[in-house]
Design an enzyme around this catalytic site. Sequence first.
Site, PDB file in Angstrom:
ATOM      1  N   SER A  19       0.786  -1.102   0.142  1.00 18.13           N
ATOM      2  CA  SER A  19      -0.126   0.057   0.041  1.00 18.13           C
ATOM      3  C   SER A  19       0.873   1.305  -0.038  1.00 18.13           C
ATOM      4  O   SER A  19       1.546   1.324   0.595  1.00 18.13           O
ATOM      5  CB  SER A  19      -0.905   0.011   1.250  1.00 18.13           C
ATOM      6  OG  SER A  19      -1.634  -1.091   1.163  1.00 18.13           O
ATOM      7  N   SER A  20       0.325   2.226  -0.797  1.00 18.36           N
ATOM      8  CA  SER A  20       1.218   3.559  -0.650  1.00 18.36           C
ATOM      9  C   SER A  20       2.679   3.294  -1.172  1.00 18.36           C
ATOM     10  O   SER A  20       2.998   2.805  -2.270  1.00 18.36           O
ATOM     11  CB  SER A  20       0.881   4.349   0.431  1.00 18.36           C
ATOM     12  OG  SER A  20       1.445   5.710   0.311  1.00 18.36           O
ATOM     13  N   SER A  21       3.675   3.853  -0.445  1.00 13.23           N
ATOM     14  CA  SER A  21       5.008   3.434  -0.593  1.00 13.23           C
ATOM     15  C   SER A  21       5.284   2.082  -0.881  1.00 13.23           C
ATOM     16  O   SER A  21       6.107   1.679  -1.483  1.00 13.23           O
ATOM     17  CB  SER A  21       5.971   4.009   0.798  1.00 13.23           C
ATOM     18  OG  SER A  21       7.406   3.827   0.298  1.00 13.23           O
TER      19      SER A  21
END
Length: 368
Positions: free
Chosen positions: A148-150
Amino acid sequence: MRALSVFFALFCFLALSSASPGQDVVKRVTSGSLQQVTNFGSNPSGTLMYIYVPKNLATKPGIVVAIHYCTGTAQAYYTGSPYAQLAEQYGFIVIYPQSPYSGTCWDVSSQSALTHNGGGDSNSIANMVTWTISQYNADTSKVFVTGSSSGAMMTNVMAATYPELFAAATVYSGVSAGCFYSSSNQVDAWNSSCAQGNVISTPEVWGGIAKAMYPGYTGPRPRMQIYHGSTDTTLYPQNYYETCKQWAGVFGYNYNSPQSTQSNTPQANYQTTIWGPNLQGIFATGVGHTVPIHGEQDMEWFGFAGGSSTTTTQPTTTSTTTSSGGSSTGTGVAAHWGQCGGNGWTGPTVCASGYTCTVVNAWYSQCL
């Protein structure tokens, strides 16, 4: 009798002491809880490894690498994602890497991280995977990566730098592999231009960037499922389109002509676009950063549950007789939009008349 007992105790002690370091670590991993592993092999970036081995471990288990977001930890992703619970249901092992940097984002900017065996975070995570395969006799056809995300950014990077390790990936609100590239080779750098959706290119360019992260590799690549939200103001929605372009370019799909588009799939206000068996994009209207993890859909995409096969296929090779697709002219001169340089590039380095070989990044130069 007492002497015999002492001898037996000493024998057991010596037997345990003679076990290899890797074997010793496996004995210490308690099933059903998150455990740290410290000697999984070369760890050039100092990334931490945590592992969840389910009580219901399959005889030849699969592996899911679950990569946390900025400010996150292995523990936070372990408790905040459904993968440990799903591991008990399907018998696979979960690897939770933990970033070594302040703020705990992942390095998706340095050349070392964006290169196969380059010595960055991606290298350390790959070594976690190979260690786990070896120690648990894991099924190499059932190794997957998600984040998720990074962690989603790193998921794209892992799929590009170590395609031979993974059968499939799910990407929750990330950016395309190489989008955060730092021209100064900064480790763990933030790239506002990319984050705000201002790094826009073609499927050919993005696909070339991903392929150049493992020069010369021609084997199967992981199937990619890309999630993104329409109201994401951290990693703007344009990054969804650029990521889908990238993998369409890798697999040889026509980005502008997907096979199908399905509304309200897998839920209301989500739209699923299918380019082919190796690429799906899922755009979530009204959802910000990040799109919630869809664990059951992940299990289908990975092939643990019904709905998808874990078989990967060779990238589709497309050819054209015109220069509009950026192909080589066949005379050692690259056509307009064609690749003309970059790390690992062995094709033409001279552009057709009227065009200049322009450096896009360290992995890709293009005739513009």
